[in-house]
Design an enzyme around this catalytic site. Structure first.
Site, PDB file in Angstrom:
ATOM      1  N   THR A  31      41.283 -19.603 -26.390  1.00  0.00           N
ATOM      2  CA  THR A  31      40.519 -18.614 -25.623  1.00  0.00           C
ATOM      3  C   THR A  31      39.957 -19.118 -24.295  1.00  0.00           C
ATOM      4  OG1 THR A  31      38.552 -18.972 -26.988  1.00  0.00           O
ATOM      5  CG2 THR A  31      39.993 -17.145 -27.621  1.00  0.00           C
ATOM      6  N   TRP A  54      62.817 -12.071 -20.126  1.00  0.00           N
ATOM      7  CA  TRP A  54      61.446 -12.366 -19.709  1.00  0.00           C
ATOM      8  C   TRP A  54      60.450 -11.370 -20.312  1.00  0.00           C
ATOM      9  CZ3 TRP A  54      60.992 -15.392 -14.778  1.00  0.00           C
ATOM     10  CH2 TRP A  54      59.671 -15.609 -14.383  1.00  0.00           C
ATOM     11  N   ILE A  55      60.845 -10.104 -20.310  1.00  0.00           N
ATOM     12  CA  ILE A  55      59.926  -9.032 -20.699  1.00  0.00           C
ATOM     13  C   ILE A  55      59.561  -9.086 -22.183  1.00  0.00           C
ATOM     14  CG2 ILE A  55      61.606  -7.251 -21.322  1.00  0.00           C
ATOM     15  CD1 ILE A  55      58.738  -6.562 -18.970  1.00  0.00           C
ATOM     16  N   ARG A  56      60.307  -9.884 -22.947  1.00  0.00           N
ATOM     17  CA  ARG A  56      59.948 -10.013 -24.367  1.00  0.00           C
ATOM     18  C   ARG A  56      58.583 -10.646 -24.557  1.00  0.00           C
ATOM     19  NH1 ARG A  56      65.736 -12.277 -26.497  1.00  0.00           N
ATOM     20  NH2 ARG A  56      66.952 -10.506 -25.756  1.00  0.00           N
ATOM     21  N   ARG A  69      55.192 -10.220 -24.295  1.00  0.00           N
ATOM     22  CA  ARG A  69      54.468  -8.957 -24.135  1.00  0.00           C
ATOM     23  C   ARG A  69      53.048  -9.115 -23.616  1.00  0.00           C
ATOM     24  NH1 ARG A  69      55.682  -7.772 -30.174  1.00  0.00           N
ATOM     25  NH2 ARG A  69      55.565 -10.025 -29.977  1.00  0.00           N
ATOM     26  N   GLU A  82      57.208  -3.169 -12.330  1.00  0.00           N
ATOM     27  CA  GLU A  82      58.562  -3.412 -11.838  1.00  0.00           C
ATOM     28  C   GLU A  82      58.917  -2.395 -10.764  1.00  0.00           C
ATOM     29  OE1 GLU A  82      61.550  -3.799 -14.867  1.00  0.00           O
ATOM     30  OE2 GLU A  82      63.157  -4.127 -13.405  1.00  0.00           O
ATOM     31  N   ARG A  85      71.655   4.516 -11.134  1.00  0.00           N
ATOM     32  CA  ARG A  85      71.381   3.097 -11.411  1.00  0.00           C
ATOM     33  C   ARG A  85      72.152   2.562 -12.606  1.00  0.00           C
ATOM     34  NH1 ARG A  85      65.473   3.069 -14.472  1.00  0.00           N
ATOM     35  NH2 ARG A  85      65.695   5.085 -15.489  1.00  0.00           N
ATOM     36  N   ARG A 143      60.205 -21.682 -22.168  1.00  0.00           N
ATOM     37  CA  ARG A 143      61.247 -21.481 -21.166  1.00  0.00           C
ATOM     38  C   ARG A 143      61.593 -22.704 -20.333  1.00  0.00           C
ATOM     39  NH1 ARG A 143      63.843 -17.317 -23.423  1.00  0.00           N
ATOM     40  NH2 ARG A 143      62.454 -15.559 -23.789  1.00  0.00           N
TER      41      ARG A 143
END
Lengths: 302, 302, 302, 302
Positions: A89, A110-112, A114, A120, A196, A223
């Protein structure tokens, strides 16, 4: 990363504004603010804003009335203690905001994560640029034989060239169709939200990504790992440099207790104790699978 | 809110530091930084740090290269649009950090808002101050007869006085026992993590609380509501003032589209349309329950 | 844990209903459903509902069309692989819901885990029972001298008895005042949301707590640790038994890779490698702090 | 949605298993379990598992010892009350898990909802199917002139046909290249994690998606809105049917208080009160923007 002149001017104008603040300020990070750091062939990452510094971690951990700082050595000791014991914390009390340009297939990975805030660039609302990722020859690799989700040997130069041309041709053709579909004069003027779908997954998108220091380190620990896909690792490495400029004490503790650390399972600990007692332990009698044995060996040899 | 001299000195020292920054800066909020705003009898709230301003919302919504600002009127229009259509992500791009002193029973209500970062003063590690909340006479109220979770009439002065004395006596006695339990000379030297269980729920605790602008507004919309308990509303109102200083355009849109707004259910809309067509609609033939009818009437009369 | 007859009857009625389902079902957990497991002097934990089993983890990891199961040994291997490499999302696909009765000061520790769903018994709406936690003599301990947030030696029997009486007297007196404050005949009929502030922190509350398997294991890994406060560890241990009944393969992997595991920092790994190479390493020349050296020794000796 | 025979057999086998359970069971949802509901040209959605029912919401709100049920009418009243006053936590106590096949560009919209658990089919690990979304002629629409992120008129039949062929050709060509890139005999045997970048955004992916009832309704309220993109709305509508089968009382309250409701801003309320008082209010003197006035009119006329 060819920015337009208008974009460069916007960044320049933004960089020149300066105002006094009572908030914690990190000169080393101020210098990097707004400036795009190139990643991959057309991507970048740049810091837009930040909140807090190493002392802010200390201040929050102590719920103090002032900066929380006592002596530098005590602060450093506390930060190392918090990192070692996974007290997350206080690290959540710092925050950083990035502007990132990245290929869509990497954005999907990347978006995993959360626990971050994302805005975007909307391809329903605007038109994407004609830019797509093409791996450099040294990053063109064959499917790994041993690891179902990894790369093996690098392709030879000629094959790499052929692959690059195939990728380029398809991406370029799809983009031309995209432009045609959107065209209200010569083409059908198709809705952007539909057109798109014709783009390839190596098209570049961009977003604002804001995250707290704890979750940033969690992202980085996953990563910058050698098993992470190279293309996302390239961004993670640029972010690790930013981390070092922003919160140097935290970054060093992160290196020691997370990046350079290794977790031994109960079975590995049992094997290790036998070894330290002078016993010769082999994989078959270690209770470890082949793959675990290899990881274990890598950790104790290195 | 009696701060010790040491605490005042810490705050003073913290306030005087100033440094130039390229980050968005809000002079009106800089002035309020670090200074405790009194809430209830011993509590306070003070802003420790912030990230972003109204323009940062616009900048994120546009994923822009610069400040995102075009004309002030356009920015304001965009912020109002985002608020009206509940586009929450651009508001997540601003962040604020508070230091709050509050009674434990209010802290327990507050912590149900999970989308924030918290570092609470640890009563396992440290000793809590001898401070507890005693409601002022005008906030001493009887149980509401009509609302199972609310207050009714204010107590008469004499009764209020008696209640205050009962609360004070019990809290004081419990604190004396707490001190005795911790005492290593005259008392048993009980572990702090155990001794704390003897405190009453009106004892004060304190924490650092960090939240993004979207979640701050969500918190405020629930806690400045007249149905919220007075003691938490008192903090919410202090925070609303801070919101106005920090992001004035957003705060105004928040007032119009959230605080001052009212949601009509499908049944209410049906009744409303009949009324607008000139029909006299009564509760029994409206399809609304008595309570809904009252809420409906309150919204359309006001 | 004295339930009223009405509560027992409710539980009994709930237990007897049975219906066929196509969902994954775990007979060993069905047997435990609804039945309160006593924890501490008046607390309990009981499973109210669950979703998924070991196979559901496998099924999600494979995004399969059926149960995902191939051979038992393959499933087990996959679960161990996911646990070892911290692939958390497949474990998020199982969910469990508890009803828990616990002292308020423990509830305050517990609620810091934000990734769960909670419905707590409302003391604004209802009246809390006259039950408070009193530690058994063997859990009455002095403040630790070496660890600022832990317990040291157990109190002698006589002192423990005295402490218990002090705690009991204050809690009982506060509860009597609470009852008086609420009393509409003999007392002031104070609003419940105010009267509750007079209770002590060892009063019992209760809640429904729902969490996914990944976050349950994260909670357990922190709370069954010997450094966790005894009173929350008691709940964690009861939950670990439930975990073993529910998802036995996952529970075993959790034991091996998390509970029984130890993470070596970069400096510890360096010291370890020197030791394995036959060198005699001492704390001063290890680069580790005293405390880290002790943790290191504990891990390699055990 | 052409499933292979093997996939059909897996689903069939999964459907036939049945076991007794003490958990809440919803026969109407049991019938739908596992069966794919077709959405778009190749997509589907199917329910894999669920936890709780309408009574579980009531049970959690009351923190009860049994099913929580009193009379059906009381339960319904409580659920409506919770929905109206946005008490979200009791609805978080139910959970549902879906298996969904959907185009990648829709998956990218969907994933912005962060409060759910996701396991996506991995294109690093496996090979994606040769399936891509092609809009039916009636969903082929031009860019809206008035709404920057929406569709306007439907394309004429001939133009729609041409667009479809362009989309099909590009997607098919990209997929052929993808297959060639992966080919270890005739092609370069490129790593899967790289080859996937050549696919178009209308390629289908699939995932397991698990969400609690509160967050499911939040998702639905945003995605069944007429302003949502048609392709995601198609999934939302299939999920709304599932909601009705699963928790009929909650679904009805959701319809009344959320889907069919409308929020009036402070300015709209002011205009409304003037109208109810008999005044003729026009847009210019209402204080509302043109767009707000239109929304206002739509709400009160309908």
């Amino acid at each position: 990363m060819p920015l337009t002149d208008a974009q460069r001017a916007e960044i320049e104008a933004h960089s020149q504004a300066s105002a006094p603040t009572h908030r914690p300020t990190v000169p080393a990070l101020e210098e990097k603010l707004f400036k795009p750091i190139p990643v991959l062939d057309h991507g970048f990452i740049r810091v837009i804003d930040y909140m807090g510094d190493d002392s802010a971690v200390v201040q929050a951990a102590r719920v103090s009335y002032g900066r929380g700082t006592k002596k530098v050595s005590e602060d450093s000791g506390l930060i190392r203690y918090l990192m070692r014991h996974r007290h997350s914390t206080p690290f959540e009390m710092c925050e950083i905001k990035f502007h990132i340009k990245l290929p869509i297939f990497i954005a999907r990975q990347w978006i995993r994560h959360r626990t971050a805030n994302v805005n975007e660039y909307s391809a329903r609302y605007s038109i994407l640029d004609n830019e797509f990722y093409l791996p450099a020859p040294e990053h063109m690799a064959a499917q790994s034989a041993s690891n179902r989700q990894g790369r093996g040997d690098t392709l030879d130069a000629e094959t790499a060239q052929q692959v690059m041309e195939l990728l380029r041709d398809d991406a370029a053709r799809c983009y031309r169709t995209y432009e045609h579909l959107l065209d209200t004069d010569e083409g059908p003027g198709l809705a952007r939200e539909l057109a798109r779908m014709n783009l390839t997954l190596n098209a570049y998108t961009q977003w604002y990504w804001k995250v707290d220091l704890h979750n940033l380190m969690h992202f980085l620990s996953l990563r910058i790992d050698p098993h992470a896909q190279y293309e996302i690792r390239a961004y993670a490495e640029a972010m690790l440099d930013i981390l070092r400029a922003w919160v140097p004490v935290t970054a060093e503790a992160f290196q020691d207790y997370r990046v350079g650390a290794f977790t031994f399972s109960a079975s590995m600990l049992a094997a290790l104790r036998r070894m330290l007692a002078g016993e010769a332990v082999t994989q078959p009698d270690s209770g470890l699978s082949k793959r675990e044995w290899e990881e274990f060996q890598a950790a104790i040899r290195a």
